[in-house]
Write a protein that holds these residues in place. Structure first.
Motif, mmCIF file in Angstrom:
data_model
loop_
_atom_site.group_PDB
_atom_site.id
_atom_site.type_symbol
_atom_site.label_atom_id
_atom_site.label_comp_id
_atom_site.label_asym_id
_atom_site.label_seq_id
_atom_site.Cartn_x
_atom_site.Cartn_y
_atom_site.Cartn_z
ATOM 1 N N HIS A 123 -47.996 22.863 61.321
ATOM 2 C CA HIS A 123 -49.456 23.407 61.658
ATOM 3 C C HIS A 123 -49.472 24.898 61.195
ATOM 4 O O HIS A 123 -50.489 25.106 60.851
ATOM 5 N N GLN A 124 -48.099 25.682 61.429
ATOM 6 C CA GLN A 124 -48.464 26.812 61.272
ATOM 7 C C GLN A 124 -46.788 27.363 61.097
ATOM 8 O O GLN A 124 -46.028 27.195 61.758
ATOM 9 N N VAL A 125 -46.647 28.155 59.860
ATOM 10 C CA VAL A 125 -45.396 28.859 59.698
ATOM 11 C C VAL A 125 -45.741 30.380 60.029
ATOM 12 O O VAL A 125 -46.290 30.802 59.195
ATOM 13 N N PRO A 179 -41.402 29.544 63.426
ATOM 14 C CA PRO A 179 -41.118 30.847 62.800
ATOM 15 C C PRO A 179 -40.486 30.653 61.397
ATOM 16 O O PRO A 179 -39.837 29.706 61.003
ATOM 17 N N PRO A 180 -40.946 31.564 60.381
ATOM 18 C CA PRO A 180 -40.624 31.260 59.007
ATOM 19 C C PRO A 180 -38.956 31.054 58.858
ATOM 20 O O PRO A 180 -38.674 30.440 57.986
ATOM 21 N N ALA A 181 -38.117 31.725 59.694
ATOM 22 C CA ALA A 181 -36.785 31.566 59.507
ATOM 23 C C ALA A 181 -36.160 30.319 59.591
ATOM 24 O O ALA A 181 -35.315 29.701 59.129
ATOM 25 N N GLN A 182 -36.886 29.661 60.767
ATOM 26 C CA GLN A 182 -36.650 28.406 61.146
ATOM 27 C C GLN A 182 -37.088 27.376 59.965
ATOM 28 O O GLN A 182 -36.284 26.287 59.657
ATOM 29 N N PHE A 183 -37.971 27.524 59.547
ATOM 30 C CA PHE A 183 -38.865 26.827 58.583
ATOM 31 C C PHE A 183 -37.513 26.977 57.269
ATOM 32 O O PHE A 183 -37.500 25.904 56.634
ATOM 33 N N GLU A 184 -37.266 28.040 56.869
ATOM 34 C CA GLU A 184 -36.269 28.230 55.460
ATOM 35 C C GLU A 184 -35.087 27.701 56.205
ATOM 36 O O GLU A 184 -34.337 26.999 55.272
ATOM 37 N N ARG A 185 -34.618 27.592 57.521
ATOM 38 C CA ARG A 185 -33.309 26.843 57.972
ATOM 39 C C ARG A 185 -33.625 25.306 57.408
ATOM 40 O O ARG A 185 -32.389 24.823 57.287
#
Length: 75
Positions: free
Chosen positions: A8-10, A25-31
């Motif tokens: 839904h949203q990063v 959160p962007p860091a979680q998305f990257e992980r």
């Protein structure tokens, strides 16, 4: 068949700005993306997935696609 991950949203948002907890959160998305790539998964763009399904071309094993507002704005 293909797995579709919906975001839904990063974004890094305070809890009051995201009461349903739908932002990642962007860091979680990257992980998450690094984990998938590290385990042999590859991301196909949604238009490619649709084209493959319509034409009868197979979708590669261990592939996924992304969907949602966050994705359409980022990519």
């Amino acid at each position: 068949m293909i797995t579709i991950f919906m975001y839904h949203q990063v974004a890094e948002l305070p809890r009051e700005a995201d009461p349903r907890g739908q932002a990642v959160p962007p860091a979680q998305f990257e992980r998450q993306m690094s984990y998938l790539a590290g385990h042999g998964y590859s991301c196909l763009g949604l238009p490619e997935v649709v084209e493959r399904l319509r034409s009868g071309r197979p979708v590669p094993a261990r592939s996924f696609t992304l969907s949602g507002k966050a994705i359409s704005r980022r990519f």
